[in-house]
Design a protein around this motif. Structure first.
Motif, short mmCIF file in Angstrom:
data_model
loop_
_atom_site.label_atom_id
_atom_site.label_comp_id
_atom_site.label_asym_id
_atom_site.label_seq_id
_atom_site.Cartn_x
_atom_site.Cartn_y
_atom_site.Cartn_z
N LEU A 111 89.80 11.10 16.58
CA LEU A 111 89.12 12.07 15.72
C LEU A 111 89.06 13.44 16.39
O LEU A 111 88.63 13.54 17.54
CB LEU A 111 87.68 11.61 15.44
CG LEU A 111 87.51 10.28 14.72
CD1 LEU A 111 86.04 9.86 14.73
CD2 LEU A 111 88.01 10.38 13.29
N PRO A 112 89.45 14.48 15.68
CA PRO A 112 89.17 15.82 16.21
C PRO A 112 87.65 16.04 16.17
O PRO A 112 86.96 15.45 15.35
CB PRO A 112 89.88 16.75 15.22
CG PRO A 112 90.04 15.98 13.97
CD PRO A 112 90.07 14.52 14.35
N MET A 113 87.16 16.89 17.04
CA MET A 113 85.71 17.10 17.12
C MET A 113 85.14 17.67 15.83
O MET A 113 83.97 17.47 15.52
CB MET A 113 85.37 18.00 18.30
CG MET A 113 85.87 19.42 18.16
SD MET A 113 85.74 20.34 19.72
CE MET A 113 85.70 22.02 19.06
N CYS A 114 86.00 18.36 15.06
CA CYS A 114 85.59 18.90 13.76
C CYS A 114 86.85 19.30 13.01
O CYS A 114 87.94 19.31 13.57
CB CYS A 114 84.65 20.09 13.92
SG CYS A 114 85.38 21.49 14.80
N ASP A 115 86.70 19.63 11.74
CA ASP A 115 87.85 20.03 10.93
C ASP A 115 88.08 21.54 10.90
O ASP A 115 89.14 21.99 10.49
CB ASP A 115 87.68 19.51 9.49
CG ASP A 115 87.93 18.02 9.41
OD1 ASP A 115 88.88 17.55 10.06
OD2 ASP A 115 87.18 17.33 8.71
N GLN A 116 87.06 22.29 11.32
CA GLN A 116 87.18 23.75 11.28
C GLN A 116 87.81 24.24 12.59
O GLN A 116 87.61 23.63 13.64
CB GLN A 116 85.81 24.40 11.10
CG GLN A 116 85.10 24.03 9.80
CD GLN A 116 84.47 22.63 9.84
OE1 GLN A 116 84.27 22.06 10.91
NE2 GLN A 116 84.18 22.08 8.66
N PRO A 117 88.53 25.37 12.52
CA PRO A 117 89.09 25.90 13.77
C PRO A 117 88.01 26.45 14.69
O PRO A 117 87.20 27.28 14.28
CB PRO A 117 90.02 27.02 13.29
CG PRO A 117 89.57 27.37 11.91
CD PRO A 117 88.93 26.14 11.33
N VAL A 118 87.97 25.93 15.90
CA VAL A 118 87.11 26.45 16.96
C VAL A 118 88.06 26.84 18.09
O VAL A 118 88.92 26.04 18.46
CB VAL A 118 86.11 25.39 17.46
CG1 VAL A 118 85.33 25.90 18.67
CG2 VAL A 118 85.16 24.97 16.34
N ARG A 119 87.94 28.05 18.59
CA ARG A 119 88.91 28.48 19.60
C ARG A 119 88.21 28.88 20.88
O ARG A 119 87.39 29.79 20.89
CB ARG A 119 89.75 29.66 19.08
CG ARG A 119 90.65 29.29 17.92
CD ARG A 119 91.68 28.22 18.30
NE ARG A 119 92.31 27.64 17.12
CZ ARG A 119 91.95 26.46 16.59
NH1 ARG A 119 91.01 25.73 17.13
NH2 ARG A 119 92.57 26.00 15.53
N THR A 120 88.56 28.20 21.96
CA THR A 120 88.01 28.51 23.27
C THR A 120 88.65 29.79 23.78
O THR A 120 89.87 29.87 23.95
CB THR A 120 88.30 27.36 24.25
OG1 THR A 120 87.68 26.17 23.74
CG2 THR A 120 87.75 27.67 25.64
N LEU A 121 87.82 30.80 24.01
CA LEU A 121 88.29 32.05 24.61
C LEU A 121 87.79 32.08 26.05
O LEU A 121 86.63 31.79 26.32
CB LEU A 121 87.74 33.25 23.84
CG LEU A 121 88.16 33.34 22.37
CD1 LEU A 121 87.55 34.58 21.71
CD2 LEU A 121 89.68 33.39 22.26
N VAL A 122 88.69 32.40 26.95
CA VAL A 122 88.37 32.37 28.37
C VAL A 122 88.21 33.81 28.86
O VAL A 122 89.15 34.61 28.78
CB VAL A 122 89.48 31.64 29.15
CG1 VAL A 122 89.12 31.54 30.63
CG2 VAL A 122 89.73 30.25 28.55
N HIS A 123 87.02 34.12 29.36
CA HIS A 123 86.75 35.46 29.88
C HIS A 123 87.15 35.48 31.35
O HIS A 123 86.64 34.67 32.13
CB HIS A 123 85.27 35.81 29.73
CG HIS A 123 84.78 35.75 28.31
ND1 HIS A 123 84.31 36.85 27.63
CD2 HIS A 123 84.73 34.72 27.42
CE1 HIS A 123 83.96 36.50 26.39
NE2 HIS A 123 84.22 35.21 26.24
N THR A 124 88.06 36.36 31.69
CA THR A 124 88.58 36.37 33.06
C THR A 124 88.39 37.74 33.71
O THR A 124 88.29 38.76 33.02
CB THR A 124 90.08 36.02 33.10
OG1 THR A 124 90.82 37.12 32.55
CG2 THR A 124 90.39 34.77 32.30
#
Lengths: 337, 337
Positions: free
Chosen positions: B150-163
């Motif tokens: 199972l995906p954690m949810c059906d909506q797009p969640v995008r991890t953005l990495v602050h560098t």
């Protein structure tokens, strides 16, 4: 020999082509012209423009934008083509296709793994807003093609095939999925009214000394090109001192199509009793000026001349690369051109 | 042994996982549970649900919707995975990728030919309006997986990495393109506020006897899952008579991450002086109840217990399938569970 004595190395040629059949002669011209110039590969960008039919395209097969005729032309000219089929890439694998089958996808349309790259890249560039003409040029450059390969237009035009057995079918459904077995009663080129001649096609045709109609299916491959608004007029007009020849190479030899369903369509769409080079000549009469007829069909020469064509009687069956280049040479050496 | 004496063959387990590291233990549980049931492959649909992180997904790479963590889990569970890398398909070719390079595509993200089929099919089904949960189930069934993925949810969640070095990066830019070399100062899970728990995740978690947090990166793999609104509460709530265990398997062993940049992130994001299992325990303290600690880190046992965890000291390095199944068995046999 073109009428006003332009040297072959100065000639500018535009060739109209569909898929496998047309690509054979396009390849013959490409290689023959390569040999007229120094350097390998010689740059033919200003000399040879091949205008491909896009009526057969699929906008969204597995999310991909697929241009079968342009791909066949590109793979042929680049030497990548599968010689056994005429389409697809030689030695291409089908790992993606096999995996798609596990996911329940109905693989009625062949997608080779390398081939997929073409579709992915084209689809991506279209989504970025690039024109099909630009994208086709990028792809062709990527595989080392030095002449121009141009889609007939940048707008989507879709050939719909009206059949007795299955109603109206998108072209690839008729041609690939149902193996061109249905009886065709008519064609529609959906969207063609909104199509426009691209700047690249306009320039190439305007500057051409010779228009070549490759041995492609008149109804399915050439007619969509000619149906782009203004295309017939553009092709028939010239600013050269003498009239610019429009040379047809018959796709029907000995009553048979070189490839595909052309013979059947000549009967159902063309109203011909049987498929023949003469029928092809009737189709192009009043538009084209020159007709290349296979020696097998010599008995039709007089009838074709009576339609107003100058006729070149020669061997037109192209099996080897030498055959293809030989036919290109025969046409370019033709005294009456 | 789960506290209220449910037999292993009646247990319902939900495992939260990221990519390669988490997939190892997920595979261990999958195979160990398979052996508890008659029939090969036994149907584990009601017994084991693996919830994968989708924060690492790419919506539009070459027009494809790519879910790297779900794919890694799927390829692992199906036996297709490349054991050398942990991701991708064993023996997969890269014909498409090589051709894409000719077209000027920057191939920073690996796409195997069989792998491409997964992305193509998923993208197509999304465009048809299917939910990612449905599509993931279809793909998993296609490769013969019998538990729930199972995906954690059906909506797009995008991890953005602050560098520090390159500003804010989409996850795969940070992780693959730049090889996780940048100093990470923070993470954003873009879109997570709009995400909702799917009916499938809700049902699986509601019915679970045991929640397992696989040895995945807490910040990059588990936190996006826990950030879905309502997820922490759902995982921490149970209608079982006794409290349902939430078992963490440490992804840090001997101060090193099993895989990936977890150790570095524990210092920059977790405020730990150095990466340690204890640091992992501090991260999950107050939420998880049980902690699986490698024997190498035995000296941290008392400090982890002091945070309120029950601790299982065992071997957690998983090289072979036997190691993976052995760790699953050790956890399920644990008296304090």
């Amino acid at each position: 020999m073109v009428a006003d004595e332009i040297k072959i190395s100065d000639l500018k040629i535009v060739a109209l082509a569909g898929g496998v059949g047309g690509a054979k002669l396009a390849l013959g011209f490409y290689h023959y012209l390569q040999n007229q110039y120094p350097g390998q590969p010689a740059n033919l960008f200003e000399r040879l423009a091949i205008v491909g039919n896009t009526g057969d395209d699929m906008d969204d097969y597995l999310g991909l934008y697929i241009c079968p005729d342009l791909d066949t032309l590109m793979y042929s000219l680049s030497g990548l083509a599968n010689p056994a089929t005429g389409w697809g890439i030689e030695g291409d694998s089908n790992q993606a296709l096999q995996m798609l089958a596990r996911y329940g996808h109905d693989n009625w349309f062949w997608l080779g793994d390398r081939d997929l790259a073409t579709h992915l890249r084209r689809t991506q560039r279209l989504s970025q807003g690039a024109r099909l003409t630009e994208i086709t040029a990028e792809l062709a450059a990527g595989v080392g093609i030095t002449c121009q390969l141009l889609p007939m237009c940048d707008q989507p035009v879709r050939t719909l095939v009206h059949t007795v057995e299955a109603g109206i079918l998108p072209f690839q459904e008729y041609f690939v999925r149902r193996r061109a077995t249905d009886t065709v009663t008519g064609l529609t080129f959906q969207g063609v009214e909104q199509a426009t001649i691209s700047p690249e096609v306009r320039q190439a045709v305007s500057e051409a000394d010779l228009i070549l109609i490759c041995p492609s299916n008149p109804y399915l491959s050439i007619e969509p090109i000619l149906a782009v608004p203004g295309m017939r007029q553009l092709l028939g007009t010239t600013n050269r001192p003498s009239k610019r020849p429009i040379v047809v190479v018959s796709p029907i030899v000995g009553g048979q199509a070189l490839k595909g369903p052309a013979a059947a369509l000549m009967r159902t769409l063309g109203g011909e009793v049987q498929a023949s080079a003469l029928g092809v000549a009737r189709y192009y009469a009043g538009f084209a000026s020159h007709f290349v007829l296979d020696r097998q069909d010599a008995e039709q020469e007089a009838a074709i001349e009576a339609l107003g064509f100058k006729v070149l009687l020669t061997d037109t069956i192209m099996k080897s690369l030498e055959d293809k280049m030989g036919l290109a040479k025969a046409i370019l050496d033709w005294e009456q051109l």
